[in-house]
Design a protein around this motif. Structure first.
Motif, short mmCIF file in Angstrom:
data_model
loop_
_atom_site.label_atom_id
_atom_site.label_comp_id
_atom_site.label_asym_id
_atom_site.label_seq_id
_atom_site.Cartn_x
_atom_site.Cartn_y
_atom_site.Cartn_z
N TYR A 37 24.15 -29.75 57.27
CA TYR A 37 22.89 -29.93 57.97
C TYR A 37 22.82 -31.33 58.55
N ARG A 38 22.04 -31.46 59.63
CA ARG A 38 21.78 -32.79 60.18
C ARG A 38 20.27 -33.01 60.19
N HIS A 40 16.93 -33.47 61.59
CA HIS A 40 16.32 -33.08 62.86
C HIS A 40 15.06 -33.91 63.11
N ARG A 67 20.76 -26.73 60.50
CA ARG A 67 22.16 -26.38 60.25
C ARG A 67 22.99 -26.59 61.50
N LEU A 68 24.14 -27.24 61.33
CA LEU A 68 25.06 -27.46 62.44
C LEU A 68 25.88 -26.19 62.68
#
Length: 69
Positions: A37-38, A40, A67-68
């Motif tokens: 995940y990044r 956001h 989620r990437l």
């Protein structure tokens, strides 16, 4: 699951400036990055804790991870 929402409470030092536990914020971000995940969005809200022994201000950080891929 495409998004994860986490909340982290940061306790400010009673004397001086700066958070005494920014490592908990860093850990939450790194843990989610390791899961793919990044970050956001992040928002913060602060509240005082007058009259609490050893207290200081509290900052609530709410983070939304995406989620990437």
């Amino acid at each position: 699951m495409q998004y994860v929402v986490l909340q982290v409470i940061l306790k400010e030092k009673m004397w001086g400036a700066g958070s005494g536990n920014l490592t908990s914020l860093e850990k939450a971000i790194n843990d989610q990055a390791a899961k793919g995940y990044r970050l956001h969005t992040i928002t913060t809200a602060s509240s005082g804790s007058k009259g609490v022994i050893g207290g200081g201000d509290r900052i609530q950080a709410t983070m939304v991870f995406e989620r990437l891929g």
